[in-house]
Design a protein around this motif. Structure first.
Motif, PDB file in Angstrom:
ATOM      1  N   TYR A 213       0.854  -1.374  -0.029  1.00 15.73           N
ATOM      2  CA  TYR A 213       0.049  -0.051   0.056  1.00 15.73           C
ATOM      3  C   TYR A 213       1.030   1.391   0.020  1.00 15.73           C
ATOM      4  O   TYR A 213       0.583   2.243  -0.827  1.00 15.73           O
ATOM      5  N   LEU A 214       1.765   1.263   0.801  1.00 18.17           N
ATOM      6  CA  LEU A 214       2.581   2.306   0.996  1.00 18.17           C
ATOM      7  C   LEU A 214       3.503   2.660  -0.138  1.00 18.17           C
ATOM      8  O   LEU A 214       3.640   3.928  -0.486  1.00 18.17           O
ATOM      9  N   SER A 215       3.954   1.545  -0.953  1.00 18.33           N
ATOM     10  CA  SER A 215       4.970   1.953  -2.198  1.00 18.33           C
ATOM     11  C   SER A 215       4.034   2.110  -3.555  1.00 18.33           C
ATOM     12  O   SER A 215       4.447   2.703  -4.290  1.00 18.33           O
ATOM     13  N   GLU A 216       2.865   1.592  -3.556  1.00 21.74           N
ATOM     14  CA  GLU A 216       2.082   1.392  -4.679  1.00 21.74           C
ATOM     15  C   GLU A 216       0.880   2.401  -4.860  1.00 21.74           C
ATOM     16  O   GLU A 216       0.631   2.943  -5.796  1.00 21.74           O
ATOM     17  N   TYR A 217       0.264   2.300  -3.733  1.00 22.33           N
ATOM     18  CA  TYR A 217      -1.160   2.884  -3.822  1.00 22.33           C
ATOM     19  C   TYR A 217      -1.454   4.299  -3.071  1.00 22.33           C
ATOM     20  O   TYR A 217      -1.820   5.227  -3.248  1.00 22.33           O
ATOM     21  N   ALA A 218      -0.451   4.535  -2.318  1.00 19.81           N
ATOM     22  CA  ALA A 218      -0.836   5.421  -0.990  1.00 19.81           C
ATOM     23  C   ALA A 218      -0.488   7.072  -1.629  1.00 19.81           C
ATOM     24  O   ALA A 218       0.421   7.080  -2.227  1.00 19.81           O
ATOM     25  N   HIS A 219      -1.286   7.932  -1.320  1.00 14.82           N
ATOM     26  CA  HIS A 219      -1.046   9.291  -1.599  1.00 14.82           C
ATOM     27  C   HIS A 219      -0.041   9.717  -0.558  1.00 14.82           C
ATOM     28  O   HIS A 219       0.452   9.243   0.495  1.00 14.82           O
ATOM     29  N   ARG A 220       0.594  10.914  -1.053  1.00 11.67           N
ATOM     30  CA  ARG A 220       1.819  11.720  -0.223  1.00 11.67           C
ATOM     31  C   ARG A 220       1.081  11.619   1.177  1.00 11.67           C
ATOM     32  O   ARG A 220       2.108  11.597   2.086  1.00 11.67           O
TER      33      ARG A 220
ATOM     34  N   SER B 250       7.159  -4.020   7.505  1.00 13.19           N
ATOM     35  CA  SER B 250       6.672  -3.192   6.577  1.00 13.19           C
ATOM     36  C   SER B 250       7.931  -2.336   6.115  1.00 13.19           C
ATOM     37  O   SER B 250       8.206  -2.052   4.742  1.00 13.19           O
ATOM     38  N   SER B 251       8.655  -1.961   6.820  1.00  9.50           N
ATOM     39  CA  SER B 251       9.732  -1.168   6.419  1.00  9.50           C
ATOM     40  C   SER B 251      10.703  -1.888   5.374  1.00  9.50           C
ATOM     41  O   SER B 251      11.126  -1.229   4.361  1.00  9.50           O
ATOM     42  N   LEU B 252      11.214  -3.107   5.543  1.00 13.03           N
ATOM     43  CA  LEU B 252      12.105  -3.807   5.001  1.00 13.03           C
ATOM     44  C   LEU B 252      11.583  -4.199   3.401  1.00 13.03           C
ATOM     45  O   LEU B 252      12.204  -4.066   2.533  1.00 13.03           O
ATOM     46  N   VAL B 253      10.366  -4.632   3.547  1.00 11.11           N
ATOM     47  CA  VAL B 253       9.506  -4.948   2.339  1.00 11.11           C
ATOM     48  C   VAL B 253       9.361  -3.582   1.558  1.00 11.11           C
ATOM     49  O   VAL B 253       9.619  -3.688   0.254  1.00 11.11           O
ATOM     50  N   GLU B 254       9.021  -2.774   2.195  1.00  8.91           N
ATOM     51  CA  GLU B 254       8.844  -1.388   1.166  1.00  8.91           C
ATOM     52  C   GLU B 254       9.861  -0.879   0.659  1.00  8.91           C
ATOM     53  O   GLU B 254      10.271  -0.513  -0.461  1.00  8.91           O
ATOM     54  N   ASP B 255      11.205  -1.085   1.331  1.00  2.81           N
ATOM     55  CA  ASP B 255      12.559  -0.854   0.694  1.00  2.81           C
ATOM     56  C   ASP B 255      12.810  -1.654  -0.660  1.00  2.81           C
ATOM     57  O   ASP B 255      13.349  -1.164  -1.587  1.00  2.81           O
ATOM     58  N   ALA B 256      12.514  -2.895  -0.251  1.00  2.00           N
ATOM     59  CA  ALA B 256      12.698  -3.853  -1.342  1.00  2.00           C
ATOM     60  C   ALA B 256      11.765  -3.560  -2.612  1.00  2.00           C
ATOM     61  O   ALA B 256      12.326  -3.818  -3.717  1.00  2.00           O
ATOM     62  N   LEU B 257      10.633  -3.171  -2.367  1.00  2.00           N
ATOM     63  CA  LEU B 257       9.639  -2.909  -3.278  1.00  2.00           C
ATOM     64  C   LEU B 257      10.053  -1.530  -4.007  1.00  2.00           C
ATOM     65  O   LEU B 257       9.899  -1.446  -5.109  1.00  2.00           O
ATOM     66  N   GLN B 258      10.561  -0.571  -3.470  1.00  4.51           N
ATOM     67  CA  GLN B 258      11.068   0.571  -3.866  1.00  4.51           C
ATOM     68  C   GLN B 258      12.209   0.566  -4.676  1.00  4.51           C
ATOM     69  O   GLN B 258      12.327   1.329  -5.867  1.00  4.51           O
ATOM     70  N   ALA B 259      13.049  -0.602  -4.678  1.00  3.92           N
ATOM     71  CA  ALA B 259      14.149  -0.608  -5.297  1.00  3.92           C
ATOM     72  C   ALA B 259      13.861  -1.322  -6.759  1.00  3.92           C
ATOM     73  O   ALA B 259      14.888  -1.370  -7.588  1.00  3.92           O
TER      74      ALA B 259
END
Lengths: 401, 365
Positions: B165-172, B233-242
């Motif tokens: 959600y944080l990396s794909e969907y969420a608004h700023r 959540s934070s580790l997966v988000e880092d991976a998704l942002q990469a």
């Protein structure tokens, strides 16, 4: 898409989803995502609300200053607060220099020598693994290494080396006065009452002890009973430390606790300092090197000042982790009931999370309220620390942008 | 430093001052040595952990070799006897055996072997009779695994979905609310979670089902799960942002919905980071101490029912540290053996997590 088109029958045989179904899954996943994200906010709100509800009434000035008592009525968290201040100050003084130095070595001084390069890789690998070790293991390490020191240096009662302390044997006279006999060697057997012995009274004067043969021969007169002791009785040993007391088997002291906490937060400090150093643009370093500076001169005059905001933020976050750590101190200190603020580096101590743990473990409900008040205080201090870190980050970003 | 540099010739230099080069080299070497010394400290820490834990664990496993430690007078000097009395076996445990040199009686302790430790299913070190003690570590492992599994069932799916959600969907703006919330959840001390588990979660569970006892594994598992949620959540988000944008935009260009892009393109591309996040979260959950010490209980039993109270490895270590067992008894040394096992398990998980993150990540150009 212009509108909903009918799918070809062959597509259905191939297992493709209809556009309608794909939209359905997309929408439901979006709703699931929002639900899960709000769930984490709900967890936090429920957590904080329940703690405030239980503990708010117990907060008071007396709570901050008083010492814990067996009854929950007037008990306070004073010694734990001072213990936290002492331990975290000593821990920061030890951990931050070592952590920053290690990070500077890992980031800036890439070695050319083959052995140093192997050391470099090994240290880097080591630190990422140490960051994942549970803090109880550090507590057990601290217990064996710093408290008992493997039994090599004696025990806390009979230390290998100590200075800044005077040992006394304490007697309780018949007239209910305290009599102290100075003792040179803490390992010697306790003093036994003998005829003709002298002792120091509460005011610090040397007095003659009135030694009698048996209890029945104790004088009736009150003034003579003051310094009367029965022959053959033994005593208890106490120690009167000054503020610079240092003893070689550290025992369950503030120094041992600070060293154990240093082990816990060292990987965090190193990793966050490395991140801060990486954030300094390479052009600054190369400009310094191009002007003829040596590596250390570049680090000291160019890189470190540029990375200090990041280092400070990382250190503050590491310290806030250290304040909240209870498990290593629990293993180190054991079951101790502390009622006075620590007065020297070798004093026994307790920290706030440990005091909270102690109160929560009791069955009475009033202690749970006290624990909730302690948690509010702890969270308040952590909030203060984190706000300082955020302010530093914002302040320096404004400066650089 | 008023001395002129060694390298300049004496003929044409202007009259300004150079620092001595030799002193600079000495300073440089000195500073480098200090930095290297500080770095080797971390190596010593790992070495110290391994040495201390395994030495004491070895003493634990050799505790069934009894040596006489009675004080005897030998030519006027008193010292310890030191005679080897015997090794206790299941038959002789609990019986009194006399030392052959000085005649002092010793009660044979319960026998402890490495195989018995690793395969036994009863953990009763605190029973009175020496012959009834058991040192099989599986009840503690079962307790740890049950609490960790409940925590992972809570943390892994929720953490993964939050990260997507944080990396794909969420608004700023939504990101600026949720990310600080997760950071705060990660920064709360674990005693607070233990308090929360004992005073809020357990009564809530008791309302749902009356089979829950005051100390139960489910409350501890839920609290550990809430603790591990921000980490996942934070580790997966880092991976998704990469994952590079080009992959996503290729999928959007083919007509995929956001759900399909997230689950069929982005997460598989970042799979190594996701798996490493899972392994690190499991390692964190296994090592958690304060929550389980407060909420899960202190009765080691091999049971898979989360409504019962049971004891984890870390809970046993806390119980031994708080108790009044003498420093050299077998029960106290069992704390070190359990700590060694815990260290090995968490080290293996952390190592595997870092290995997966760095070795198997896919480089996209």
């Amino acid at each position: 898409m212009a509108g909903e088109t009918r799918a070809h029958p062959l597509e259905r045989l191939a297992g493709q989803l209809q556009p309608r179904d794909r939209k359905f899954w997309d929408l439901s996943f979006r709703i699931l995502c929002i639900a899960v994200a709000t769930m984490s906010i709900c967890f936090l709100i429920i957590l904080l609300a329940s703690i405030f509800y239980q503990g708010f009434n117990s907060l008071s000035w007396n709570f901050l200053i008083h010492y814990p008592e067996p009854q929950p009525g007037a008990a306070g968290i004073g010694p734990a607060l001072w213990g936290t201040v002492w331990v975290c100050t000593v821990c920061a003084a030890i951990a931050l220099p070592i952590g920053v130095a290690t990070a500077i070595f890992l980031e800036e001084f890439q070695p050319v020598n083959q052995w140093l390069r192997r050391l470099h890789t090994f240290v880097q690998l080591n630190i990422t693994n140490l960051a994942g070790v549970p803090s109880v293991v550090y507590g057990i390490l601290g217990l064996t290494l710093f408290v008992g020191m493997g039994g090599r240096f004696g025990t806390a009662k009979d230390p290998y080396f100590s200075f800044g302390v005077r040992y006394y044997d304490q007697f309780w006279s018949a007239g209910e006065r305290v009599l102290l006999v100075p003792v040179a060697d803490p390992g010697s057997p306790p003093t036994v009452v003998e005829p003709g012995m002298k002792a120091i009274n509460n005011e610090g004067q040397w007095v003659d002890v009135n030694v009698v043969k048996s209890r029945r021969q104790l004088p009736r007169d009150k003034s003579e009973r003051e310094y009367a002791l029965v022959e053959g009785r033994s005593s208890g040993r106490i120690e009167k430390p000054s503020w610079y007391f240092f003893r070689l088997p550290f025992g369950r002291s503030i120094l041992a606790g600070a060293l154990t906490l240093m082990l816990v937060i060292l990987p965090i400090v190193i990793i966050s300092t490395q991140e801060a150093l990486r954030g300094v643009p390479g052009s600054l370093r190369e400009a310094g090197l191009g002007m003829g500076a040596t590596k250390w001169q570049v680090v000291r005059n160019v890189t470190l000042p540029a990375a200090i905001p990041g280092i400070m933020t990382g250190s503050i976050l590491a310290m806030s982790r250290a304040i909240g750590e209870a498990a290593p101190i629990l293993i180190l200190a054991g079951a101790i009931f502390i009622t006075s603020n620590p007065s020297n580096l070798m004093d026994s101590f307790t920290v706030m999370p440990l005091q909270i743990f102690d109160w929560v473990g009791r069955p009475q409900h009033d202690f749970h309220k006290l624990a909730a008040a302690g948690i509010i205080l702890l969270l308040g201090i952590l909030f203060l620390f984190n706000s300082v870190a955020v302010l530093i980050r914002q302040f320096t970003q404004k400066q650089s942008s | 430093m008023a001395t002129l540099s060694d390298s300049t010739a004496a003929t044409n230099e202007p009259s300004f001052r150079f620092r001595s080069l030799r002193l600079t080299y000495i300073k440089e070497w000195g500073v480098k040595s200090i930095l290297i010394a500080c770095s080797t400290l971390s190596v010593f820490v790992t070495l110290a952990i391994v040495v201390v834990l395994f030495t004491e664990a070895r003493a634990f496993f050799h505790a069934d070799d009894v040596y006489c430690n009675a004080t005897i007078k030998d030519v006027g000097v008193s010292r310890k006897c030191g005679q080897f009395v015997g090794t206790s076996t299941p038959e002789t445990a609990g019986k009194e055996v006399a030392c052959t040199k000085c005649g002092a009686l010793h009660e044979m302790p319960a026998p402890v072997t490495l195989v018995g430790f690793l395969t036994g299913t009863k953990w009763d070190p605190l029973i009175g009779g020496e012959s009834d003690k058991n040192f099989g570590v599986w009840p503690l492992i079962t307790g740890t695994m049950l609490v960790s599994m409940i925590a992972m069932v809570l943390a892994l799916p929720l953490g993964l979905i939050t990260a997507i959600y944080l990396s794909e969907y969420a608004h700023r703006r939504v990101r600026s609310i949720i990310k600080p919330t997760l950071e705060v959840l990660a920064g709360i001390p674990t005693v607070v979670y233990g308090f929360f588990a004992l005073t809020v979660i357990t009564p809530g569970l008791k309302l749902l089902n009356s089979g829950f006892s005051t100390y139960n594994a489910m409350a501890g598992g839920i609290a550990v799960g809430i603790l591990c949620l921000p980490i996942v959540s934070s580790l997966v988000e880092d991976a998704l942002q990469a994952v590079p944008r080009s992959l996503r935009e290729g999928a959007y260009g083919l007509g995929a919905t956001k759900f399909e892009v997230s689950t069929k393109v982005v997460v598989p591309a970042a799979l190594s980071g996701v798996i490493s996040a899972f392994l690190l979260a499991v390692s964190r959950a296994i090592g958690e101490t304060m929550i389980v010490a407060l909420a899960v209980g202190s009765r080691p039993q091999m049971s898979f029912d989360p409504r019962n109270d049971m004891q984890t490895m870390t809970g046993w270590m806390v119980q031994m540290a708080l108790g009044d067992v003498s420093n050299y008894d077998v029960e106290y040394l069992s704390m070190y053996a359990v700590a060694a096992l815990l260290f090995v398990i968490t080290l293996a998980l952390t190592f595997a997590g870092n290995l997966v993150r760095y070795r198997f990540r896919e480089e996209y150009h």
